[in-house]
Design a protein around this motif. Structure first.
Motif, PDB file in Angstrom:
ATOM      1  N   UNK A   1       0.987  -1.303  -0.192  1.00 53.92           N
ATOM      2  CA  UNK A   1      -0.032   0.242   0.063  1.00 53.92           C
ATOM      3  C   UNK A   1       0.875   1.145  -0.008  1.00 53.92           C
ATOM      4  N   UNK A   2       0.501   2.177  -0.713  1.00 54.66           N
ATOM      5  CA  UNK A   2       0.937   3.722  -0.739  1.00 54.66           C
ATOM      6  C   UNK A   2      -0.045   4.542  -0.361  1.00 54.66           C
ATOM      7  N   UNK A   3       0.167   5.459   0.739  1.00 47.99           N
ATOM      8  CA  UNK A   3      -0.612   6.661   0.881  1.00 47.99           C
ATOM      9  C   UNK A   3       0.316   7.881   0.679  1.00 47.99           C
ATOM     10  N   UNK A   4       0.094   8.611  -0.270  1.00 47.26           N
ATOM     11  CA  UNK A   4       0.825   9.673  -0.365  1.00 47.26           C
ATOM     12  C   UNK A   4       0.521  10.823   0.475  1.00 47.26           C
ATOM     13  N   UNK A   5      -0.690  10.809   0.728  1.00 46.49           N
ATOM     14  CA  UNK A   5      -1.216  12.111   1.461  1.00 46.49           C
ATOM     15  C   UNK A   5      -0.453  12.065   2.867  1.00 46.49           C
ATOM     16  N   UNK A   6      -0.255  10.698   3.232  1.00 44.07           N
ATOM     17  CA  UNK A   6       0.405  10.295   4.709  1.00 44.07           C
ATOM     18  C   UNK A   6       1.846  10.009   4.544  1.00 44.07           C
ATOM     19  N   UNK A   7       2.323  10.124   3.544  1.00 37.91           N
ATOM     20  CA  UNK A   7       3.750   9.618   3.381  1.00 37.91           C
ATOM     21  C   UNK A   7       4.303   8.457   3.675  1.00 37.91           C
ATOM     22  N   UNK A   8       3.383   7.443   3.482  1.00 37.66           N
ATOM     23  CA  UNK A   8       3.802   6.094   4.077  1.00 37.66           C
ATOM     24  C   UNK A   8       3.677   5.074   2.791  1.00 37.66           C
ATOM     25  N   UNK A   9       4.252   4.061   3.051  1.00 41.90           N
ATOM     26  CA  UNK A   9       4.387   2.718   2.248  1.00 41.90           C
ATOM     27  C   UNK A   9       4.529   1.550   3.255  1.00 41.90           C
ATOM     28  N   UNK A  10       3.462   0.584   3.045  1.00 43.49           N
ATOM     29  CA  UNK A  10       3.517  -0.373   3.779  1.00 43.49           C
ATOM     30  C   UNK A  10       3.082  -1.809   3.303  1.00 43.49           C
ATOM     31  N   UNK A  11       3.683  -2.962   3.706  1.00 41.31           N
ATOM     32  CA  UNK A  11       3.492  -4.157   3.266  1.00 41.31           C
ATOM     33  C   UNK A  11       3.167  -5.237   4.148  1.00 41.31           C
ATOM     34  N   UNK A  12       2.190  -5.930   3.981  1.00 40.36           N
ATOM     35  CA  UNK A  12       1.599  -7.198   4.766  1.00 40.36           C
ATOM     36  C   UNK A  12       1.997  -8.406   4.053  1.00 40.36           C
ATOM     37  N   UNK A  13       2.562  -9.326   4.456  1.00 38.36           N
ATOM     38  CA  UNK A  13       2.799 -10.825   4.103  1.00 38.36           C
ATOM     39  C   UNK A  13       1.774 -11.652   4.133  1.00 38.36           C
ATOM     40  N   UNK A  14       1.718 -12.837   3.472  1.00 39.71           N
ATOM     41  CA  UNK A  14       0.712 -13.656   3.516  1.00 39.71           C
ATOM     42  C   UNK A  14       0.229 -14.124   4.976  1.00 39.71           C
ATOM     43  N   UNK A  15       1.270 -13.935   5.830  1.00 43.96           N
ATOM     44  CA  UNK A  15       1.074 -14.658   7.190  1.00 43.96           C
ATOM     45  C   UNK A  15       0.706 -13.345   8.168  1.00 43.96           C
ATOM     46  N   UNK A  16       0.530 -12.399   7.606  1.00 42.88           N
ATOM     47  CA  UNK A  16      -0.163 -11.110   8.359  1.00 42.88           C
ATOM     48  C   UNK A  16       1.026 -10.352   8.939  1.00 42.88           C
ATOM     49  N   UNK A  17       2.272 -10.747   8.490  1.00 36.82           N
ATOM     50  CA  UNK A  17       3.306  -9.690   9.204  1.00 36.82           C
ATOM     51  C   UNK A  17       3.381  -8.345   8.365  1.00 36.82           C
ATOM     52  N   UNK A  18       3.253  -7.285   9.109  1.00 32.11           N
ATOM     53  CA  UNK A  18       3.040  -6.051   8.540  1.00 32.11           C
ATOM     54  C   UNK A  18       4.587  -5.132   8.829  1.00 32.11           C
ATOM     55  N   UNK A  19       4.857  -4.579   7.627  1.00 31.55           N
ATOM     56  CA  UNK A  19       6.226  -3.649   7.743  1.00 31.55           C
ATOM     57  C   UNK A  19       5.745  -2.326   7.288  1.00 31.55           C
ATOM     58  N   UNK A  20       5.939  -1.253   7.916  1.00 27.54           N
ATOM     59  CA  UNK A  20       5.637   0.143   7.666  1.00 27.54           C
ATOM     60  C   UNK A  20       6.719   0.967   7.350  1.00 27.54           C
ATOM     61  N   UNK A  21       6.899   1.579   6.237  1.00 32.57           N
ATOM     62  CA  UNK A  21       8.056   2.628   6.018  1.00 32.57           C
ATOM     63  C   UNK A  21       7.338   4.023   5.992  1.00 32.57           C
ATOM     64  N   UNK A  22       7.453   4.758   7.312  1.00 29.99           N
ATOM     65  CA  UNK A  22       7.152   6.213   7.408  1.00 29.99           C
ATOM     66  C   UNK A  22       7.892   6.994   6.771  1.00 29.99           C
ATOM     67  N   UNK A  23       7.770   7.698   5.702  1.00 30.27           N
ATOM     68  CA  UNK A  23       8.696   8.702   4.870  1.00 30.27           C
ATOM     69  C   UNK A  23       8.569  10.021   5.639  1.00 30.27           C
ATOM     70  N   UNK A  24       9.703  10.803   5.280  1.00 26.83           N
ATOM     71  CA  UNK A  24       9.755  12.011   5.848  1.00 26.83           C
ATOM     72  C   UNK A  24       8.372  12.787   5.481  1.00 26.83           C
ATOM     73  N   UNK A  25       7.993  13.805   6.406  1.00 26.09           N
ATOM     74  CA  UNK A  25       6.992  14.675   6.202  1.00 26.09           C
ATOM     75  C   UNK A  25       6.737  15.396   4.679  1.00 26.09           C
ATOM     76  N   UNK A  26       5.795  15.394   4.014  1.00 29.69           N
ATOM     77  CA  UNK A  26       5.974  16.130   2.533  1.00 29.69           C
ATOM     78  C   UNK A  26       6.580  15.134   1.567  1.00 29.69           C
TER      79      UNK A  26
END
Length: 351
Positions: A281-306
């Motif tokens: 998932x990408x949310x450009x309004x909130x500056x974030x990219x996240x990944x969820x594996x098939x087993x439910x493990x979630x990794x979130x990359x919070x980018x710099x504001x803007x």
């Protein structure tokens, strides 16, 4: 995405000679400003039907020649051409530039028909020239994070994609504003946004083209079997909102939501890719990219504001870097542009 050979035959140390077609507000505020700040560029010729605007642009940025036609522009020696004219002219002008041996940075939308977009792609490939679409998000930190995440954590076979986009362009597309660049001293020509004979459409061409560029920059697949509904604006042929459903590649489904709203605030863009092995998932309004594996493990990359804000100067910088051999990345090549145009064809037909 494609890569290009370093410098494409330009001599090392030689300034990159660039011409411009269409000296409107966005070309000056984004592309020319970026190149002027970057350096290593010579501005060759500028053509705009409005001679006063062309002359003012030549004076401001130091173009060597002010031209009164496309033919005159192509007579001025140059390595590349930026085409930032109304969409109705993109196909003919891009093909002419390629046939004269110039690389092309082409404003969105690529053209007003998928057939002409693929004509440009074929011409560029046959002549071994680079075409880059001005899809700024494809050269952003969010795009880099998404490609890095997909490489490290593939999502498997794509099964479904959702793209949502919204931006405060209601007044611009309705003809009550000429602010397209954020510069009060550089108003847009309203007809390029509100006259479908020039623009080719409304929100789809004007804004969703960027979101589609992002999608097809990340997903190597074409859309098909598209069904579209639109929300018409006050001017015929200029839609203010739309929805698209269809197929992406051989098996995945696609859902697109897009609208112009009245508040002139930062754009929203959400892209969600569902695969057999996970989700991105990408949310450009909130500056974030996240990944969820098939087993439910979630990794979130919070980018710099803007980081997800639209980087208007990025395409011109990337184009110069590509041609100068600083980078080999073209994340918005002619194939990406043509696939986006195929979706926009369906939108235009519905509008």
């Amino acid at each position: 995405m494609t890569t290009a050979s370093p410098r494409r035959g330009l001599d090392t140390g030689q300034a990159l000679r660039i011409s411009l077609v269409g000296a409107g507000a966005w070309a000056r505020t984004a592309h020319l400003t970026a190149l002027a700040e970057r350096g290593g560029v010579e501005f060759a010729g500028v053509f705009d039907p409005d001679r006063a605007r062309a002359s003012a642009t030549a004076d401001e940025f130091g173009f060597a020649a002010t031209c009164d036609s496309m033919d005159a522009l192509l007579a001025v020696p140059a390595d590349a051409c930026i085409i930032a004219s109304p969409a109705a002219h993109h196909a003919d002008q891009a093909l002419a530039a390629l046939r004269s041996g110039r690389h092309v940075l082409l404003e969105k939308p690529m053209t007003n028909s998928a057939d002409s977009a693929w004509d440009i792609a074929r011409e560029a490939a046959e002549r071994d020239l680079s075409v880059m679409l001005a899809f700024g998000w494809n050269y952003s930190a969010v795009f880099e994070a998404a490609t890095r995440t997909l490489t490290a954590h593939p999502i498997g076979e794509l099964e479904h994609a959702v793209l949502h986009m919204a931006s405060g362009t209601h007044d611009l597309l309705s003809g009550t504003s000429t602010n397209s660049s954020g510069r009060d001293d550089r108003p847009a020509v309203s007809a390029t946004w509100t006259d479908p004979a020039l623009s080719g459409g409304g929100y789809g061409n004007a804004q969703l083209s960027h979101g589609l560029g992002l999608l097809f920059g990340l997903v190597d697949a074409a859309a098909s079997d598209l069904a579209v509904i639109t929300r018409p604006g006050p001017r015929p042929g200029i839609e203010l909102g739309l929805g698209v459903v269809g197929r992406l590649g051989d098996a995945a489904t696609l859902a697109v939501s897009a609208t112009s709203y009245r508040q002139p605030v930062r754009q929203q863009l959400d892209l969600r890719l569902f695969g057999s092995q996970g989700f991105l998932g990408l949310d450009l309004r909130r500056d974030v990219v996240w990944r969820i594996d098939a087993d439910g493990t979630e990794v979130v990359e919070q980018l710099a504001a803007g980081a997800g804000a639209y980087p208007g100067t990025a395409p011109a910088r990337a184009f110069a870097d590509l041609l100068n051999g600083v980078s080999t990345l073209n994340a918005s090549d002619a194939t990406v542009g043509a696939r986006a145009t195929e979706v926009l064809d369906a939108v235009r037909a519905a509008a």
